[in-house]
Design a protein around this motif. Structure first.
Motif, PDB file in Angstrom:
ATOM      1  N   GLY A  88      -9.338  42.513  41.426  1.00 53.23           N
ATOM      2  CA  GLY A  88      -8.339  41.481  41.232  1.00 53.23           C
ATOM      3  C   GLY A  88      -8.813  40.466  40.204  1.00 53.23           C
ATOM      4  N   HIS A  89      -7.970  39.518  39.874  1.00 56.68           N
ATOM      5  CA  HIS A  89      -8.357  38.475  38.941  1.00 56.68           C
ATOM      6  C   HIS A  89      -7.493  37.246  39.195  1.00 56.68           C
ATOM      7  CE1 HIS A  89      -5.129  40.737  36.809  1.00 56.68           C
ATOM      8  NE2 HIS A  89      -4.714  39.526  36.496  1.00 56.68           N
ATOM      9  N   TRP A  90      -7.877  36.139  38.576  1.00 54.52           N
ATOM     10  CA  TRP A  90      -7.126  34.893  38.675  1.00 54.52           C
ATOM     11  C   TRP A  90      -6.579  34.547  37.295  1.00 54.52           C
ATOM     12  CZ3 TRP A  90      -6.459  31.916  43.156  1.00 54.52           C
ATOM     13  CH2 TRP A  90      -7.166  32.354  44.279  1.00 54.52           C
ATOM     14  N   ALA A 188      -9.522  23.318  36.106  1.00 57.74           N
ATOM     15  CA  ALA A 188      -8.834  24.549  36.511  1.00 57.74           C
ATOM     16  C   ALA A 188      -9.837  25.669  36.751  1.00 57.74           C
ATOM     17  CB  ALA A 188      -7.819  24.959  35.446  1.00 57.74           C
ATOM     18  N   LEU A 189     -10.836  25.797  35.881  1.00 61.26           N
ATOM     19  CA  LEU A 189     -11.855  26.839  36.035  1.00 61.26           C
ATOM     20  C   LEU A 189     -12.733  26.585  37.259  1.00 61.26           C
ATOM     21  CD1 LEU A 189     -12.965  27.365  32.317  1.00 61.26           C
ATOM     22  CD2 LEU A 189     -11.357  28.736  33.665  1.00 61.26           C
ATOM     23  N   VAL A 190     -13.085  25.325  37.494  1.00 59.71           N
ATOM     24  CA  VAL A 190     -13.890  24.983  38.669  1.00 59.71           C
ATOM     25  C   VAL A 190     -13.130  25.337  39.946  1.00 59.71           C
ATOM     26  CG1 VAL A 190     -14.852  23.058  40.012  1.00 59.71           C
ATOM     27  CG2 VAL A 190     -15.255  23.192  37.542  1.00 59.71           C
ATOM     28  N   ILE A 191     -11.849  25.033  39.974  1.00 63.53           N
ATOM     29  CA  ILE A 191     -11.034  25.346  41.149  1.00 63.53           C
ATOM     30  C   ILE A 191     -10.988  26.857  41.374  1.00 63.53           C
ATOM     31  CG2 ILE A 191      -8.701  25.296  42.091  1.00 63.53           C
ATOM     32  CD1 ILE A 191     -10.294  22.646  42.242  1.00 63.53           C
ATOM     33  N   VAL A 192     -10.845  27.629  40.292  1.00 62.26           N
ATOM     34  CA  VAL A 192     -10.842  29.092  40.427  1.00 62.26           C
ATOM     35  C   VAL A 192     -12.157  29.570  41.032  1.00 62.26           C
ATOM     36  CG1 VAL A 192     -10.849  31.280  39.173  1.00 62.26           C
ATOM     37  CG2 VAL A 192      -9.189  29.527  38.584  1.00 62.26           C
TER      38      VAL A 192
END
Length: 200
Positions: A88-90, A188-192
């Motif tokens: 999977g991916h985000w 956004a990247l930190v949240i991912v």
């Protein structure tokens, strides 16, 4: 649906990404708790102790949908988990992309295997805004770094310490963002990363 809000700027109400870029290194404190009673999420403060971002999942944990929003409720980034049969991916969509049926993400985060880096979790970030960043776990607990294609640091997260060098709790982290980097993109990247590792 999770919501992530920045503090209003005193100089401008624009939602342009330029509002989230500075010419100096910036520090933030991430408290992996929600200000909502009995809620799940994350609260982010700047170096002056002012609330600048928050994510509230309310009663839901490990959300697969997160929206990064400005003070006017405008979406800066929509983050969605895409489940595939094997890997999977985000996907992350900036507001202008989200308005086009979320067809082309601004960035996409996938896990990669890197035996040479001590088995640390490593994720590749590709897309129109990231120049193929990498997010890589560090030996310290809860720590990771975001780097560009040349290995230059873009941002780093680690457990926060007091001025005397004493660690705060495991749910209190420090984020340092390098100059000329979009804070909203880094957030956004930190949240991912935190969602992938089941911290939200």
């Amino acid at each position: 649906m999770a919501r992530l809000y920045p503090q209003p700027s005193s100089s401008s109400s624009s939602s342009s990404s330029s509002c989230y870029i500075t010419s100096r290194r910036e520090s933030f404190t991430l408290w992996m708790k929600s200000l909502v009673f009995h809620g799940n999420g994350c609260t982010v403060f700047d170096s002056d102790g002012k609330l600048v971002y928050r994510i509230d999942n309310y009663g839901q944990k490990y959300s697969r949908e997160v929206d990064l929003m400005d003070v006017g409720g405008n979406v800066l980034f929509s983050i969605r988990q895409k489940k595939m049969p094997v890997f999977g991916h985000w996907d992350g969509y900036r507001r202008s992309d989200a308005e086009v049926n979320k067809r082309t993400p601004s960035f996409q985060v996938r896990k990669i295997r890197n035996v040479l880096k001590g088995g640390m979790r490593t994720y590749v970030v590709s897309g129109t805004e990231t120049s193929s960043y990498q997010m890589r776990g560090l030996p310290e607990k809860s720590a990771f770094k975001i780097t560009d294609t040349n290995g230059k640091a873009v941002a780093e997260v680690k457990q926060k310490q007091s001025s005397s060098g004493v660690n705060f709790g495991e749910d209190v982290l420090s984020l340092v963002v390098e100059p000329q980097v979009d804070h909203s993109l880094v957030m956004a990247l930190v949240i991912v990363y935190e969602l992938i590792n089941h911290k939200l």
